[in-house]
Design a protein around this motif. Structure first.
Motif, PDB file in Angstrom:
ATOM      1  N   ASP A 107     -25.997  48.169  -9.445  1.00 14.94           N
ATOM      2  CA  ASP A 107     -25.371  47.335  -8.414  1.00 14.94           C
ATOM      3  C   ASP A 107     -24.981  45.952  -8.901  1.00 14.94           C
ATOM      4  O   ASP A 107     -24.053  45.342  -8.393  1.00 14.94           O
ATOM      5  N   ARG A 108     -25.691  45.402  -9.885  1.00 21.62           N
ATOM      6  CA  ARG A 108     -25.443  44.044 -10.349  1.00 21.62           C
ATOM      7  C   ARG A 108     -24.707  43.995 -11.683  1.00 21.62           C
ATOM      8  O   ARG A 108     -24.602  42.951 -12.299  1.00 21.62           O
ATOM      9  N   SER A 109     -24.210  45.114 -12.158  1.00 23.46           N
ATOM     10  CA  SER A 109     -23.644  45.171 -13.503  1.00 23.46           C
ATOM     11  C   SER A 109     -22.244  44.583 -13.635  1.00 23.46           C
ATOM     12  O   SER A 109     -21.776  44.372 -14.752  1.00 23.46           O
ATOM     13  N   ASP A 110     -21.579  44.296 -12.539  1.00 25.33           N
ATOM     14  CA  ASP A 110     -20.253  43.680 -12.629  1.00 25.33           C
ATOM     15  C   ASP A 110     -20.430  42.196 -12.937  1.00 25.33           C
ATOM     16  O   ASP A 110     -20.773  41.394 -12.064  1.00 25.33           O
ATOM     17  N   ILE A 111     -20.210  41.819 -14.188  1.00 19.33           N
ATOM     18  CA  ILE A 111     -20.363  40.420 -14.600  1.00 19.33           C
ATOM     19  C   ILE A 111     -19.005  39.746 -14.801  1.00 19.33           C
ATOM     20  O   ILE A 111     -18.908  38.718 -15.461  1.00 19.33           O
TER      21      ILE A 111
END
Length: 138
Positions: A107-111
């Protein structure tokens, strides 16, 4: 645990600039990758996303839940050339994900909001200097 070894900023910027000019040897690429990974961890401290750029390095970044065992729930993995392109702004996150050069899971991998890195853009453009850190949305 001993402190993490840091890349000298002047050496790191020089390595990124050499890569951008197409003059980098393998050790320069490794230095540029490690330097930009350290910069990512500096602007987005935390342990919720692991960014892997094999064989050059990996870093944990981005505030949020910390993983303690096994494969982290949020992983970004790419090759050195793609990573340096993302860090310097010559490669767009969406394009790299769409064509499979970046594997992002969790879920948090879009940087994408953290890229390109200011220091990477400056080193690649040859302007040098110590950049102001970007504002990271909270």
């Amino acid at each position: 645990m001993p402190p993490r070894r840091r890349t000298d900023p002047a050496t790191g910027r020089a390595a990124v600039a050499m890569w951008a000019r197409g003059e980098a040897e393998r050790r320069d690429v490794t230095t540029a990758v490690r330097f930009t990974l350290e910069e990512l961890a500096d602007i987005a401290p935390g342990n919720s996303v692991e960014v892997r750029v094999p064989p050059a390095g990996a870093v944990q970044a981005v505030a949020g839940p910390r993983h303690t065992r096994g494969t982290p729930p949020n992983v970004v993995e790419t090759d050195p050339e793609t990573w340096l392109g993302l860090a310097t702004g010559t490669v767009a996150w969406a394009d790299a994900v769409a064509d499979g050069r970046v594997h992002a899971s969790g879920d948090r991998s879009d940087i994408s909001h953290l890229l390109p890195l200011t220091v990477g853009r400056r080193a690649a453009s040859g302007t040098g200097g110590e950049p102001e850190p970007p504002v990271v949305p909270g």
